[in-house]
Every structure is written in C-alpha cells, then in structure tokens.
Design a protein around this motif. Structure first.
Motif, PDB file in Angstrom:
ATOM      1  N   ARG A  63       0.867  -1.179   0.000  1.00  0.00           N
ATOM      2  CA  ARG A  63       0.000   0.000   0.000  1.00  0.00           C
ATOM      3  C   ARG A  63       0.901   1.224   0.000  1.00  0.00           C
ATOM      4  O   ARG A  63       1.797   1.338   0.835  1.00  0.00           O
ATOM      5  N   THR A  65       1.074   5.278   0.274  1.00  0.00           N
ATOM      6  CA  THR A  65       0.367   6.481   0.716  1.00  0.00           C
ATOM      7  C   THR A  65       1.227   7.692   0.362  1.00  0.00           C
ATOM      8  O   THR A  65       2.403   7.749   0.741  1.00  0.00           O
ATOM      9  N   THR A  68      -1.570  14.220  -1.276  1.00  0.00           N
ATOM     10  CA  THR A  68      -2.486  14.414  -2.402  1.00  0.00           C
ATOM     11  C   THR A  68      -1.970  15.477  -3.353  1.00  0.00           C
ATOM     12  O   THR A  68      -2.020  15.310  -4.576  1.00  0.00           O
ATOM     13  N   GLY A  79       6.377   9.884   1.223  1.00  0.00           N
ATOM     14  CA  GLY A  79       5.210   9.022   1.283  1.00  0.00           C
ATOM     15  C   GLY A  79       5.574   7.818   2.129  1.00  0.00           C
ATOM     16  O   GLY A  79       6.650   7.771   2.731  1.00  0.00           O
ATOM     17  N   SER A 117       6.380  -0.929   7.505  1.00  0.00           N
ATOM     18  CA  SER A 117       6.323   0.274   6.673  1.00  0.00           C
ATOM     19  C   SER A 117       7.717   0.853   6.484  1.00  0.00           C
ATOM     20  O   SER A 117       8.622   0.605   7.282  1.00  0.00           O
ATOM     21  N   SER A 150      -0.237   4.921  -6.745  1.00  0.00           N
ATOM     22  CA  SER A 150      -0.983   6.021  -6.137  1.00  0.00           C
ATOM     23  C   SER A 150      -0.644   7.295  -6.907  1.00  0.00           C
ATOM     24  O   SER A 150       0.426   7.393  -7.504  1.00  0.00           O
TER      25      SER A 150
END
Length: 176
Positions: A63, A65, A68, A79, A117, A150
């Motif tokens: 994943r 992230t 934005t 990120g 992470s 992303s």
C-alpha cells in the motif's frame, strides 16, 4: 464414489470460480487469477452431500500512501509504503514515477525484516517551465506482493505574465 465439485469464493464471499471436471470424471480442476489479495475460501462438495472447506491466502499487498498535492517549490516530501505482514527478511521494493522530470523517486527502497512500513522520499523538481498542474502516478512492486500505485498532483509555481503596451492616444481610421 466421491465425485467432488470445487468452488472458490473471494474475500467478500462471492463465488468467483468453479471447478471443471477432468478426464477421469472423478476430479475437478480450478484455475483462477486473483484480482484482489486476501483470504479466499475453497468449498469442496461431494456427491453424497458432504462438504468441506479449505482456506487459500493469496498473499500480501503493498500500500502506497502519498500526499495528495505538492508544489514545485516544495523540494522534498515523503510518502509511505505499508504491508500488512512484516517480511521475515529485508524486502526490496521497486518504485517508478510516471513523470521523473517533475517528480523523482528512488529506483528501490528496502523494507527491513520485521517492519511493516518504510518511508518513500519524493523529490519534487522545479523545472522553471510554465507547465501547469499534473497528476503523476507512482508505482511500487516487490516479489511475492501485489503491486500498487498512487497518484500525486504537482502544482506549478511559475505564472504567466502578459504585458500589453498601447499608445496614449489614437485617431480612428489612422491604422496601426
């Protein structure tokens, strides 16, 4: 005679595949490429109405992230890549930017063994060009994991200036 029938259910409980009888007439084969990671259930039904259930874990997913929105003059941002299960050995994760001339990422980052992470450095490039905002995809992949991507929107910091010079007075019909 057992004469089994096999069914595969996705993590939401939807039937996604059924077995196909093999030439021997007694066994079935099920081929399926999972579209989402997670725990799938395999149901085996027998001719005599007995049934059994098995669990199939299709693996882990990455994943990614990201912020934005960023501005060209932000310099560096970061990120995060997250996995739901910590790897037992260091995991090399490959990264790619959809537009490396505006947003750079390292070719790889290492997720240390036992961790879930790792930060991802983002290098926002100020190209001194008036090119407007752009949505850029960042993708991540690693062996044994489902890939991910992303989006991040890079806003331009250059502005357009239009200057018009006119004479102080003009006479109609005099031309230019």
């Amino acid at each position: 005679i057992l004469n089994p029938h096999v069914e595969l259910y996705d993590p939401s409980g939807n039937l996604v595949a059924s077995g196909t009888k093999l030439a021997d007439g007694r066994n079935e084969q099920l081929d399926y490429q999972p579209l989402v990671p997670g725990v799938y259930h395999i149901r085996v039904l027998a001719q005599n109405s007995t049934a059994g259930e098995y669990v199939l874990n299709t693996g882990d997913t990455l994943r990614l992230t990201l912020p934005t929105n960023v501005n060209e003059n932000d310099g560096s941002q970061s990120g995060t890549i997250t996995v739901s299960t910590a790897p037992s050995s260091d995991l090399t994760i490959s990264l790619q930017s959809g537009d490396p001339a505006r947003l750079g990422v390292p070719a790889t980052v290492i997720l240390p063994a036992g961790q879930t992470s790792v930060p991802v450095p983002l290098n926002i490039i100020d190209d001194n060009l008036l090119n407007g905002p752009e949505t850029i995809a960042i993708s991540a992949s690693a062996s044994g994991y489902f890939s991910t991507s992303s989006n991040i929107r890079v806003h331009d910091n250059e502005t357009a200036t239009l200057t018009v010079s006119l004479p102080t007075s003009v006479t109609e019909g005099a031309g230019i």
